[in-house]
Design an enzyme around this catalytic site. Sequence first.
Site: not given
Length: 292
Positions: A49-50, A77, A99, A127
């Site tokens: 969704r986000t 890395k 995120r 959030h």
Amino acid sequence: MKNLLSMKDIKVNEIEMILTRALEFQQNSPHQLKKQMTVANLFFEPSTRTKMSFEMAERKLGLHVLPFDAGTSSTTKGETLYDTVKTLESIGVDAVVIRHEQNGFYEELMSGLNIAIINGGDGSGQHPSQSLLDLYTIKQEFGKFEGLEVTIVGDIAHSRVAKSNAQALSNLGAHVTFLCPKEWQGEFESTSSWEDVLPTADVVMLLRVQHERHAKENELPNQLYHEKFGLTKARYDQLKSTAIILHPAPVNRDVEIASDLVESEKSRIFKQMQNGVFVRMAILESVLKERF
């Protein structure tokens, strides 16, 4: 607003401005930004969704979306998040949506960079874009926040959604109650009885049970959770006729909510997803207009 990092940092008037602009976008206000700009979505945790909502919002605004795959990036890395974002800034990216599993990941990005940063969810911290779309959905329904009774139900301790919404809703004048197993209440006082909240709740905000963040001793089997804390049909029938149900999703059907209730008359779960595009358009415009 140069960045969107936490609901702790955003003022009430800034919230209102974003919600007002989201409504204008929903009502077909012109979408294109004045300047061609580039954004990258850096998602180090799974998201449907986000991530997709931000990408849809970016495309509606006419932004160029630069693809980024965390699994094939140089972070595998050992490159630091700062160096990754600095690289994107150096090649001309104007904003990043990030995120990350680390709480407060953005703190290391607050100096040495000149790029707009939007927090798409940090660990169990914050959030903000989800909170803003939740607020938009509530205001769409009730036209206000003052005096509303909001019950947040579920895995409070591990929920960035709960923390973001508790802060914002309280600042806007709503009364917030938490319902959860005691071991999941985190920093908040809570009740474990639906009977304490069912008669008065205007908004029931359900949360996903985040099994991936639990210690084994704090696990609760899905069926037992649903019986004690899930929104069952019997509990649904006791809600006020004007009450609404929210859930940030993904939804664990028949755990947080009975499957038949996900698209019930009181549910606004898919409406939240629709609203997320308009709210994220407003967020992007707000942080990027500083760079026009």
